[in-house]
Each structure stands twice: as structure tokens, then as C-alpha cells.
Design a protein around this motif. Structure first.
Motif, mmCIF file in Angstrom:
data_model
loop_
_atom_site.group_PDB
_atom_site.id
_atom_site.type_symbol
_atom_site.label_atom_id
_atom_site.label_comp_id
_atom_site.label_asym_id
_atom_site.label_seq_id
_atom_site.Cartn_x
_atom_site.Cartn_y
_atom_site.Cartn_z
ATOM 1 N N ALA A 243 0.238 29.273 36.236
ATOM 2 C CA ALA A 243 -1.163 29.704 36.267
ATOM 3 C C ALA A 243 -1.209 31.211 36.336
ATOM 4 O O ALA A 243 -0.338 31.852 36.937
ATOM 5 N N ASN A 244 -2.226 31.779 35.706
ATOM 6 C CA ASN A 244 -2.475 33.217 35.739
ATOM 7 C C ASN A 244 -3.986 33.396 35.731
ATOM 8 O O ASN A 244 -4.605 33.417 34.669
ATOM 9 N N GLN A 245 -4.564 33.489 36.915
ATOM 10 C CA GLN A 245 -6.019 33.436 37.051
ATOM 11 C C GLN A 245 -6.538 34.727 37.688
ATOM 12 O O GLN A 245 -6.069 35.146 38.744
ATOM 13 N N ARG A 246 -7.506 35.328 37.048
ATOM 14 C CA ARG A 246 -8.163 36.494 37.645
ATOM 15 C C ARG A 246 -9.037 36.029 38.811
ATOM 16 O O ARG A 246 -9.829 35.085 38.666
ATOM 17 N N ILE A 247 -8.892 36.681 39.968
ATOM 18 C CA ILE A 247 -9.657 36.270 41.147
ATOM 19 C C ILE A 247 -10.609 37.366 41.624
ATOM 20 O O ILE A 247 -11.145 37.276 42.729
ATOM 21 N N ARG A 257 -4.916 39.272 40.031
ATOM 22 C CA ARG A 257 -4.540 37.967 39.506
ATOM 23 C C ARG A 257 -3.846 37.114 40.570
ATOM 24 O O ARG A 257 -3.077 37.619 41.383
ATOM 25 N N HIS A 258 -4.148 35.819 40.513
ATOM 26 C CA HIS A 258 -3.380 34.830 41.264
ATOM 27 C C HIS A 258 -2.417 34.204 40.268
ATOM 28 O O HIS A 258 -2.837 33.586 39.280
ATOM 29 N N HIS A 404 3.690 31.495 44.671
ATOM 30 C CA HIS A 404 2.440 32.119 44.270
ATOM 31 C C HIS A 404 2.447 33.603 44.613
ATOM 32 O O HIS A 404 3.004 34.009 45.645
ATOM 33 N N SER A 428 0.408 40.098 34.547
ATOM 34 C CA SER A 428 -0.972 39.730 34.236
ATOM 35 C C SER A 428 -1.159 39.339 32.778
ATOM 36 O O SER A 428 -2.163 38.715 32.424
#
Length: 601
Positions: A243-247, A257-258, A404, A428
Motif C-alpha cells: 500500500a502507498n496511501q497519502r494521509i 504517505r502511509h 508500515h 512515495s
């Protein structure tokens, strides 16, 4: 092992069978250790042994080698462990200490001492070495005329006070009367080339000091089996991006990013407080900018340290171009003949040098002060690209074979051009379920949860400094710890930069997070930071600490960490009735008790 196999030994059948049982199933590293152990036993003189007439006098056994290391990011520990292993393999008795655990009262009795220590920021000792450093520098330090020593110093040449702590300790030991075994060596972030000869010299001198070294037996494993790979800094694991999620939300000044990575099949494990080492790649845009500015061909083959690669590949994955170092600046100043650059390298230019190293990348220097470089010269002058360490933001008890990270992408405008970070841009831009990232675990024993789960903890983590505290809260929940958890978090804006907001709120609802205090600096006219929230809650912070709580700080070292420390001093002065000196001393005692722990960078 089959019972039909016979060993040709002088042990007799019964002892030979016992030996076979002992080594049954051992891996090569265990067998090597046993060989050294048995060789050491064989080297001991017999109690009844007496010198033969006319024999040369035997050297008296030398004292144990003492090895002390102080580290902020783990590099000094890595080198100290490497030296310890080599000394033990050579039959040399050695004891190793993290600087914070070394009993300083024993310094006066030491005879052979190796110190491997880093410099934090601009001239400070690592947190775990502060007590050791202060003692050696104090009037309480003993005379050391009988001591022989050597220092390996690590640092970052981007700072003017490069390797300051090692240099000062080296001079102080000599001032106290100790004799240098050999000269101090200073290592940059790319520490391997300078450290390797020092380690070799340390081994040889230790062998000489203890007399004739023990020759280890060569052991052939009785079972030739496949040994699972051991992943490390030198052999990183290719982890798949899950997973590469902007938080951070729309309008946020930061792109955070997470990132979730898979460790399945790697055998890697970690604890809360540990870091993940990431082997980065430089941004392609930056590589192209360096090539075009210097008018060099990226396809040019260049050799360095036994490897031959195209120049573009060196700049992408082999060399540091996002950070400007003093040695490269000095080299470029000579090439350009620029008087302004040369003045920076004088004592009068120290402050300007500090600013340039902090604010400029290699490309900024090349653009602003042109000079000619060949592909070969450039590759030789740039330091190697080193792994980046990220605090792990997960508990393995909760996420299993995953790890993580919380990553703030470095991406900004300066000097009329867009600038990027190396690892943050690399991470990222990785695509989930498609890309791999080379990683390793960097253990961090100086930033651990209390073993006693009933102990309360206070966590101060603004920005991405909150990452390890996500792991702490998960771990305490999964292990059923009964102690209370209090988090102080800070960022710029509540609406767009409250990292892991939903998770914290859920943790509060479930009773896994007992207090949450936040500071969003730009949501009002007056900037409010975590240190302000600490002072506001000073009475209760003091009560928690005096009640035995452990305090953790993670994040930026140059401003945040000192500001938080000053707030804690104020709290002890205001609510503990202490003088400023006593408040400082009390915080030092909490450090020594490992109840005030910092992971700052």
C-alpha cells in the motif's frame, strides 16, 4: 547424522558419540563459534604446566579488550558488533558496552579501550552516550596513564563540526595520560571505506597486545544443508509494496504517505522502536539535471571500487546527489577557483558554510558556481548513496509479516528549481502490488517500551515523529499492557494534516490511548507547538513522570527536541520546585534510568 558414521578422533568412542550429538543440526555460524570456543580452551595453559629450562619467558595474559560504542542511527553499533565478532573469532577476550550502560567507575582500571562513537547534528554526542561523554570531559575523570586506546569517529560532513565528539574524546583521553594505539579515523555517512582499515588495525593491535593469537580450527559442517538467507544492510530484502496511501488532505503543505511493505518469507522480525533501512534511488529528474548541467553523457562507463557502471546508473543508485557534503564542496571550490566558495572553508566562513550545506543540494552548487568535471572525476568525488532509516510505524503482533512506514515526501522549490529527496521520493512513487523496495531491519535497543506493561508512557511525536508511537500503541494493545498511554501530536493544520486521526480516535474509544493532546501550529494567529501543550498540561505531566512513567520523544533534532527539553525543564521548575540546574540533572537521571528516551534526527 547416521549412527554408522565414525569420527577418527583421540576422544574414544563414548566422547565421540557425545560430540556428534552436540553438533547435530548446527548451522555453519554455530559451528564456527564452537571452533573458536574449543580453540580458546585449548590455548589455556595447564595449571600444572611449568616453564622448561632455557625456555623463553611467556607473555603474561593481557586484560580484556573493552569496546564502548555510542550511536544515534545504529552505524556505530554495527561497526562495534563487527569488531567484537572479529576479536572473539581471533581468540581475544572482549566485552562490549553501549555507552549509556558502561560503568564509568571502571574507566580507571581499563588497560585497552576501543571507542566507536558518532556525532549527532552539529557537535553533540548521541543520547545514549551523553553520560559517558560528560564523565570523560568532567573533573571527575581519572588519570589514565595505564590506558591504551583508539577512537573511531562517525559523523556527517554536511555539518561544520564533523565528527566533533570523537575528536574531543580522542584528545581528552590523551590529556588524561592515555596512550593512543593508533590515530583516530573520522568517517562520513559513507563510513565503510574509512572504517574498514581502522577495524583491521584494531584487530591486529589487540592480537599483539594479548600475545600470540589463537589459530582457529577449520570446521567442515557434518551436514551440508541449505542455509536460509540472512537479510541485512549488506544483503537487503526485496519487499513488495502492499500500500502507498497519502494521509494528508487537500491543501496540505506536506505530502505524507502511509506505506505498507510485505516481509513474507524474509524471516525478518522487528520490535516497536526499531527502524527500517531503505535502499533508495535518486529521482530521475535530478539525475538528468546533473548530467545536463555538466554536459556529461549518462552512458559513459565509469569504474569505482571494483564496479563499472554507466554514469547515469552511478548517479541514480550509487552516489549521493541530494545532500551536499563539505569534501565535495571543497573539491568543487578548487576546480572553480571561486573565492566565495573558498572563503566558506575558512574559520570565518563557518556560519555561511553551515547554511550552504543545510540548504543546497549538489545540483545547486553545480549551477551556481560552474566548474568542469569529467565523468570519472565526478564519480570519484561524490560519496556513496547510503540507506535511509525510517521509524517503523507498526507492531508485528498486529500486522504479522508486514512493516508500515510514515513517509513525508521531500519536494520543494528553491533557487528557481524544483528539489526532491532521495528515499522519500522513491518510496512515495512506488506502486502497490507491483514495485519492490530493498529493505533491512535496524534494531534500536535505546528506544524500547518498558518491559513492565503496567508502567505509564508519554509519547511526544510531532509530524512523522508520530510513527513509532503508532507501533507503541498497537503493541501495548495487543500485549494487554495495563499502563496508560498519553500522546502529544503536532502538525500545521487540523483538517489536512492530522496523521492517523481516525486510528487515534478509535484507540481512545477502546481505551488503548488514554490521553491525546494535539497542537496545530497554523490554525490560529499564534503558533502553538507540542512544547506549548506540554507546559499547559505541566502539572499532570509532572505527576505522571514522578509516578514512574517513561517519556519518549521522536522527531526533528535541531529545533523540536531542544524545545521539548526546555519545556520539561520548565515543568520540573514550576511543578517540582527545582532550580534550573536541578531540573536538568533530574532529566539526566531519567535518561540514565532509560525513562527519558529520544529518537531524533
Amino acid at each position: 547424522m547416521s549412527s554408522s558414521v565414525k569420527l577418527a578422533t583421540p576422544l574414544g568412542d563414548e566422547k565421540a558419540v557425545l560430540l556428534q550429538r552436540l553438533v547435530e543440526g548446527l548451522d555453519p555460524s554455530s559451528l564456527t563459534w564452537l571452533s573458536g570456543y574449543f580453540a580458546g580452551l585449548a590455548a589455556r595453559p595447564s595449571p600444572a604446566a611449568a616453564p622448561q629450562p632455557g625456555a623463553a619467558p611467556q607473555a603474561s595474559p593481557q586484560e580484556t579488550v573493552t569496546l564502548v560504542y555510542g550511536t544515534q542511527t545504529g552505524n556505530s553499533r554495527l561497526l562495534a558488533e563487527r569488531l567484537k565478532q572479529r576479536l572473539e573469532a581471533a581468540g581475544v577476550s572482549v566485552r562490549a558496552f553501549r555507552a549509556g550502560e558502561y560503568p564509568v567507575r571502571e574507566l580507571k582500571n581499563e588497560r585497552l579501550l576501543y571507542v566507536v562513537i558518532s556525532t549527532q547534528g552539529d557537535g553533540d554526542p548521541p543520547d545514549d552516550a551523553r553520560g559517558f561523554f560528560d564523565f570523560v570531559m568532567s573533573k571527575r575523570a581519572p588519570a589514565l596513564e595505564k590506558l591504551r586506546f583508539a577512537v573511531l569517529s562517525l559523523g556527517d560532513s554536511s555539518y561544520p563540526k564533523f565528527c566533533e565528539v570523537g575528536r574531543v574524546l580522542d584528545e581528552r583521553f590523551a590529556q588524561l595520560g592515555a596512550g593512543r594505539l593508533f590515530a583516530r579515523v573520522d568517517c562520513d555517512l559513507d563510513f565503510e571505506p574509512a572504517a574498514a582499515p581502522w577495524l583491521e588495525q584494531a584487530l591486529e593491535r589487540a592480537r599483539a597486545e594479548v600475545g600470540t593469537p589463537v589459530t582457529l580450527a577449520t570446521v567442515t559442517p557434518l551436514h551440508q544443508g541449505s542455509v536460509p538467507p540472512t537479510f541485512s544492510r549488506d544483503n537487503p530484502y526485496p519487499a513488495q509494496v502492499l500500500a502507498n496511501q497519502r494521509i494528508t488532505g487537500r491543501g496540505a503543505l506536506k505530502d505524507v504517505r502511509h506505506v505498507e511493505l510485505s516481509l513474507e518469507g524474509s524471516g525478518l522480525s522487528y520490535e516497536p522502536g526499531d527502524a527500517l533501512g531503505v535502499v533508495p534511488r535518486n529521482p530521475p529528474e535530478l539525475v538528468d539535471a546533473v548530467l545536463s548541467t555538466l554536459k556529461l553523457d549518462g552512458a559513459t562507463e565509469v569504474a569505482r571500487e571494483g564496479r563499472t557502471l554507466p554514469l547515469a546508473r552511478w548517479l541514480s543508485e550509487g552516489l549521493e546527489i541530494t545532500k551536499l557534503s563539505r569534501p565535495f564542496l571543497a573539491n568543487h571550490a578548487t576546480r572553480s577557483g571561486n573565492a566565495e566558495l573558498q572563503r566558506l572553508l575558512t574559520p570565518e566562513g563557518a556560519e555561511s558554510l553551515r547554511a550552504m550545506l543545510a540548504n543546497h543540494q549538489v545540483i545547486d552548487l553545480l549551477r551556481t558556481h560552474p566548474a568542469a568535471w569529467s565523468a570519472e572525476e565526478l564519480v570519484a568525488a561524490l560519496r556513496r548513496l547510503t540507506p535511509r532509516l525510517y521509524s517503523i510505524a507498526s507492531s508485528q503482533k498486529r500486522v504479522g509479516d508486514e512493516v508500515h512506514l510514515t513517509v513525508a515526501r521531500v519536494d520543494y522549490e528553491a533557487f528557481g528549481f524544483r528539489h526532491f529527496g532521495a528515499a522519500s521520493s522513491y518510496l512515495s512513487s512506488r506502486v502497490a502490488e507491483q514495485d519492490l523496495v530493498d529493505v533491512f531491519i535496524e534494531s534500536n535497543d535505546r528506544f524500547r517500551l518498558p518491559r513492565d506493561g503496567s508502567r505509564d508512557i508519554l509519547m511526544i511525536g510531532p509530524g512523522t515523529g508520530v510513527a513509532p508511537f503508532r507501533a507503541f500503541v498497537q503493541e501495548r494493545a495487543e500485549s494487554g499492557a495495563s499502563g496508560r498511554n498519553w500522546l502529544f501530536f503536532g502538525e500545521q493544520h487540523f483538517r489536512s494534516q492530522f496523521l492517523y486521526q481516525v486510528e487515534w480516535q478509535e484507540a481512545v474509544k477502546k481505551g488503548h490511548l488514554h490521553r491525546l493532546d494535539v497542537a496545530f501550529s497554523r490554525d490560529q494567529g499564534r503558533k502553538i507547538y507540542v512544547q506549548h501543550r506540554l507546559r499547559e498540561q505541566g502539572r499532570e505531566v509532572h505527576a505522571w513522570l514522578e509516578g514512574g512513567a517513561s517519556l519518549y520523544v521522536c522527531g526533528e533534532a535541531q529545533r523540536m527536541a531542544p524545545d521539548v527539553h526546555e519545556a520539561l525543564i520548565d515543568i520540573y521548575m514550576t511543578h517540582g520546585g527545582k532550580s534550573r540546574d536541578d531540573a536538568r540533572a533530574h532529566l539526566d537521571s531519567l535518561r540514565e534510568q532509560q525513562r527519558y528516551l529520544r529518537d531524533v534526527y
